[in-house]
Write a protein that holds these residues in place. Structure first.
Motif, PDB file in Angstrom:
ATOM      1  N   GLN A  36       4.020   1.150   2.664  1.00  0.00           N
ATOM      2  CA  GLN A  36       5.018   0.640   2.197  1.00  0.00           C
ATOM      3  C   GLN A  36       5.860   1.729   1.240  1.00  0.00           C
ATOM      4  OE1 GLN A  36       2.201  -1.878   2.348  1.00  0.00           O
ATOM      5  NE2 GLN A  36       3.183  -1.978   4.343  1.00  0.00           N
ATOM      6  N   GLY A  37       5.054   2.653   0.889  1.00  0.00           N
ATOM      7  CA  GLY A  37       5.709   3.690  -0.046  1.00  0.00           C
ATOM      8  C   GLY A  37       4.911   4.844  -0.286  1.00  0.00           C
ATOM      9  N   VAL A  38       5.518   5.960  -0.989  1.00  0.00           N
ATOM     10  CA  VAL A  38       4.940   7.348  -0.972  1.00  0.00           C
ATOM     11  C   VAL A  38       5.370   7.722  -2.332  1.00  0.00           C
ATOM     12  CG1 VAL A  38       5.217   8.178   1.340  1.00  0.00           C
ATOM     13  CG2 VAL A  38       6.976   8.419  -0.018  1.00  0.00           C
ATOM     14  N   ASP A  39       4.310   8.574  -2.745  1.00  0.00           N
ATOM     15  CA  ASP A  39       4.185   9.228  -4.203  1.00  0.00           C
ATOM     16  C   ASP A  39       4.045  10.655  -4.104  1.00  0.00           C
ATOM     17  OD1 ASP A  39       4.111   9.603  -6.903  1.00  0.00           O
ATOM     18  OD2 ASP A  39       2.319   8.099  -7.027  1.00  0.00           O
ATOM     19  N   VAL A  40       5.157  11.217  -4.758  1.00  0.00           N
ATOM     20  CA  VAL A  40       5.069  12.732  -4.882  1.00  0.00           C
ATOM     21  C   VAL A  40       5.141  13.388  -6.266  1.00  0.00           C
ATOM     22  CG1 VAL A  40       7.422  12.867  -4.431  1.00  0.00           C
ATOM     23  CG2 VAL A  40       5.595  15.036  -3.329  1.00  0.00           C
ATOM     24  N   SER A  41       4.566  14.273  -6.227  1.00  0.00           N
ATOM     25  CA  SER A  41       4.679  15.323  -7.598  1.00  0.00           C
ATOM     26  C   SER A  41       4.641  16.905  -7.283  1.00  0.00           C
ATOM     27  CB  SER A  41       3.675  14.858  -8.463  1.00  0.00           C
ATOM     28  OG  SER A  41       4.080  15.596  -9.789  1.00  0.00           O
ATOM     29  N   SER A  42       3.511  17.222  -6.961  1.00  0.00           N
ATOM     30  CA  SER A  42       3.376  18.801  -6.999  1.00  0.00           C
ATOM     31  C   SER A  42       4.433  19.339  -5.730  1.00  0.00           C
ATOM     32  CB  SER A  42       2.132  19.397  -6.875  1.00  0.00           C
ATOM     33  OG  SER A  42       1.406  18.878  -5.684  1.00  0.00           O
ATOM     34  N   GLY A  43       4.521  18.368  -4.584  1.00  0.00           N
ATOM     35  CA  GLY A  43       5.095  18.599  -3.325  1.00  0.00           C
ATOM     36  C   GLY A  43       6.568  18.678  -3.538  1.00  0.00           C
TER      37      GLY A  43
ATOM     38  N   LEU B 238       0.844  -1.319  -0.023  1.00  0.00           N
ATOM     39  CA  LEU B 238       0.016   0.022  -0.114  1.00  0.00           C
ATOM     40  C   LEU B 238       1.058   1.113  -0.223  1.00  0.00           C
ATOM     41  CD1 LEU B 238      -3.023   1.034   0.301  1.00  0.00           C
ATOM     42  CD2 LEU B 238      -2.639   1.221   2.776  1.00  0.00           C
ATOM     43  N   TYR B 239       0.691   2.155  -1.041  1.00  0.00           N
ATOM     44  CA  TYR B 239       1.168   3.373  -0.938  1.00  0.00           C
ATOM     45  C   TYR B 239       0.395   4.525  -1.010  1.00  0.00           C
ATOM     46  CZ  TYR B 239       5.650   1.342  -3.394  1.00  0.00           C
ATOM     47  OH  TYR B 239       6.791   0.595  -3.733  1.00  0.00           O
ATOM     48  N   ALA B 240       0.962   5.682  -0.249  1.00  0.00           N
ATOM     49  CA  ALA B 240      -0.063   6.835  -0.334  1.00  0.00           C
ATOM     50  C   ALA B 240       0.669   8.110  -1.157  1.00  0.00           C
ATOM     51  CB  ALA B 240       0.018   7.221   1.159  1.00  0.00           C
ATOM     52  N   ALA B 241      -0.187   8.744  -1.568  1.00  0.00           N
ATOM     53  CA  ALA B 241      -0.079   9.996  -2.521  1.00  0.00           C
ATOM     54  C   ALA B 241      -1.037  11.124  -1.830  1.00  0.00           C
ATOM     55  CB  ALA B 241      -0.183  10.034  -3.898  1.00  0.00           C
ATOM     56  N   GLY B 242      -0.728  12.293  -2.588  1.00  0.00           N
ATOM     57  CA  GLY B 242      -1.725  13.425  -2.389  1.00  0.00           C
ATOM     58  C   GLY B 242      -1.232  14.418  -1.410  1.00  0.00           C
ATOM     59  N   GLY B 243      -0.633  15.484  -1.792  1.00  0.00           N
ATOM     60  CA  GLY B 243      -0.238  16.601  -0.828  1.00  0.00           C
ATOM     61  C   GLY B 243       1.129  16.500  -0.114  1.00  0.00           C
ATOM     62  N   LEU B 244       1.994  15.253  -0.419  1.00  0.00           N
ATOM     63  CA  LEU B 244       2.986  15.067   0.423  1.00  0.00           C
ATOM     64  C   LEU B 244       4.075  15.907   0.086  1.00  0.00           C
ATOM     65  CD1 LEU B 244       3.146  11.120   0.529  1.00  0.00           C
ATOM     66  CD2 LEU B 244       2.198  12.949   2.245  1.00  0.00           C
ATOM     67  N   ASP B 245       4.838  16.443   0.865  1.00  0.00           N
ATOM     68  CA  ASP B 245       6.142  17.042   0.825  1.00  0.00           C
ATOM     69  C   ASP B 245       7.051  16.709   1.822  1.00  0.00           C
ATOM     70  OD1 ASP B 245       5.492  18.764   2.964  1.00  0.00           O
ATOM     71  OD2 ASP B 245       4.518  20.312   2.030  1.00  0.00           O
ATOM     72  N   ALA B 246       8.463  17.255   1.645  1.00  0.00           N
ATOM     73  CA  ALA B 246       9.493  16.972   2.791  1.00  0.00           C
ATOM     74  C   ALA B 246       8.905  17.262   4.139  1.00  0.00           C
ATOM     75  CB  ALA B 246      10.593  17.586   2.323  1.00  0.00           C
ATOM     76  N   ASN B 247       8.054  18.334   4.240  1.00  0.00           N
ATOM     77  CA  ASN B 247       7.621  18.708   5.576  1.00  0.00           C
ATOM     78  C   ASN B 247       6.773  17.710   6.442  1.00  0.00           C
ATOM     79  OD1 ASN B 247       9.459  21.159   5.773  1.00  0.00           O
ATOM     80  ND2 ASN B 247       8.055  22.243   4.403  1.00  0.00           N
ATOM     81  N   ASN B 248       5.900  17.192   5.619  1.00  0.00           N
ATOM     82  CA  ASN B 248       4.759  16.125   6.323  1.00  0.00           C
ATOM     83  C   ASN B 248       4.853  14.811   6.032  1.00  0.00           C
ATOM     84  OD1 ASN B 248       3.817  15.597   3.526  1.00  0.00           O
ATOM     85  ND2 ASN B 248       2.407  17.427   3.642  1.00  0.00           N
ATOM     86  N   VAL B 249       5.921  14.386   5.017  1.00  0.00           N
ATOM     87  CA  VAL B 249       5.944  12.969   4.931  1.00  0.00           C
ATOM     88  C   VAL B 249       6.454  12.326   6.158  1.00  0.00           C
ATOM     89  CG1 VAL B 249       8.547  13.068   3.981  1.00  0.00           C
ATOM     90  CG2 VAL B 249       7.033  11.362   3.186  1.00  0.00           C
ATOM     91  N   GLY B 250       7.316  12.841   7.051  1.00  0.00           N
ATOM     92  CA  GLY B 250       7.906  12.419   8.112  1.00  0.00           C
ATOM     93  C   GLY B 250       6.567  11.904   9.086  1.00  0.00           C
ATOM     94  N   ASP B 251       5.820  12.715   9.248  1.00  0.00           N
ATOM     95  CA  ASP B 251       4.759  12.625  10.084  1.00  0.00           C
ATOM     96  C   ASP B 251       3.739  11.444   9.649  1.00  0.00           C
ATOM     97  OD1 ASP B 251       5.245  14.717  11.643  1.00  0.00           O
ATOM     98  OD2 ASP B 251       3.962  16.046  10.388  1.00  0.00           O
ATOM     99  N   LEU B 252       3.654  11.258   8.295  1.00  0.00           N
ATOM    100  CA  LEU B 252       2.752  10.164   7.585  1.00  0.00           C
ATOM    101  C   LEU B 252       3.460   8.785   7.931  1.00  0.00           C
ATOM    102  CD1 LEU B 252       0.607   9.220   5.812  1.00  0.00           C
ATOM    103  CD2 LEU B 252       2.360   9.368   4.056  1.00  0.00           C
ATOM    104  N   LEU B 253       4.711   8.818   7.787  1.00  0.00           N
ATOM    105  CA  LEU B 253       5.349   7.458   8.061  1.00  0.00           C
ATOM    106  C   LEU B 253       5.552   7.144   9.674  1.00  0.00           C
ATOM    107  CD1 LEU B 253       8.421   7.772   5.336  1.00  0.00           C
ATOM    108  CD2 LEU B 253       5.997   6.892   5.048  1.00  0.00           C
ATOM    109  N   SER B 254       5.802   8.213  10.279  1.00  0.00           N
ATOM    110  CA  SER B 254       5.606   7.870  11.837  1.00  0.00           C
ATOM    111  C   SER B 254       4.414   7.390  12.311  1.00  0.00           C
ATOM    112  CB  SER B 254       6.235   9.112  12.378  1.00  0.00           C
ATOM    113  OG  SER B 254       5.114  10.114  12.476  1.00  0.00           O
ATOM    114  N   GLN B 255       3.493   7.761  11.536  1.00  0.00           N
ATOM    115  CA  GLN B 255       1.918   7.487  12.235  1.00  0.00           C
ATOM    116  C   GLN B 255       1.348   6.040  11.570  1.00  0.00           C
ATOM    117  OE1 GLN B 255      -0.717  10.879  12.743  1.00  0.00           O
ATOM    118  NE2 GLN B 255       1.229  12.089  12.031  1.00  0.00           N
TER     119      GLN B 255
END
Length: 236
Positions: free
Chosen positions: A203-210, A182-199
């Motif tokens: 298994q993966g993250v996907d980023v574009s506009s961030g 299971l991966y997650a995308a949507g509004g991720l950036d360097a400032n919030n991806v750590g919060d996502l992964l810690s909570q």
């Protein structure tokens, strides 16, 4: 933890991003300001294959794509995975697998935004997740990965907005039952991806506009995003 950098459109940026060694790179064939044509996708990947010692997995992104559109791209572009948004014909999963040696990423659009109240208990969330994924029951053998993304009413994903992360455990439980990452995308950036992964367990993250500045990929932001994810890996 796997990282996908999506929406590459030019050779220079592509090579810079590849040098940072993400696990996946994405090319958007769906309507978008980042859209590339089959010819452009073919040329970008060919250049990368001849100029880089390590080539990340190449992923093509499609929204509401029909068989003719997919065939035009997959017959020409050496993709290793296809990421599908808003699939109306679930038979298309098997159709793809019978014709091309590619992984299939099935995207699940989450309508609940990060700022909107959730007002649902864990049981209801899991029931909703199960219902939303029920269409995959008979074709899950042809799906290799599930991706959660914020719902976009036009294109399905790519909104650049956060969804309510509280839904993740419900989808993670169903993904576990299907034995799919299971991966997650949507509004991720360097400032919030750590919060996502810690909570949450994904298994993966996907980023574009961030990882963009003024609508263009910012290699400094890309490097920072990848470094944040890799730092999480080192701590766990």
């Amino acid at each position: 933890m796997k990282v996908k950098i999506c929406g590459l459109t030019d050779v220079r940026t592509l090579c810079q991003v590849a040098a940072l060694r993400p696990d996946h790179i994405g090319f958007v064939f769906a309507p978008s300001r980042r859209q590339v044509t089959p010819l452009e996708g073919e040329r970008l990947i060919a250049h990368l294959q001849t100029s880089s010692a390590i080539v990340p997995q190449t992923v093509g992104v499609f929204a509401k794509a029909g068989r003719d559109e997919l065939k035009q791209v997959l017959d020409r572009v050496p993709l290793q995975a296809v990421q599908l948004h808003h699939v109306e014909d679930t038979d298309i999963y098997q159709w793809i697998k019978e014709r091309w040696d590619v992984q299939i990423w099935s995207t699940i659009s989450i309508t609940k935004s990060r700022v909107a109240p959730l007002n649902q208990n864990p049981y209801t969330l899991k029931e909703e997740a199960t219902q939303q994924l029920s269409a995959l029951d008979r074709c899950s053998r042809n799906v290799d990965l599930l991706l959660l993304d914020t719902h976009d009413p036009v294109h399905g994903g790519g909104s650049g907005k956060l969804f309510a992360w509280e839904v993740i455990p419900a989808y993670a439980a169903v993904a576990h039952q299907l034995q799919l990452p299971l991966y997650a995308a949507g509004g991720l950036d360097a400032n919030n991806v750590g919060d996502l992964l810690s909570q949450y367990s994904i298994q993966g993250v996907d980023v574009s506009s961030g990882v963009e500045s003024n609508g263009l990929k910012d290699i400094t932001k890309v490097a920072s995003f990848i470094e944040r994810v890799r730092s999480y890996d080192k701590l766990n």
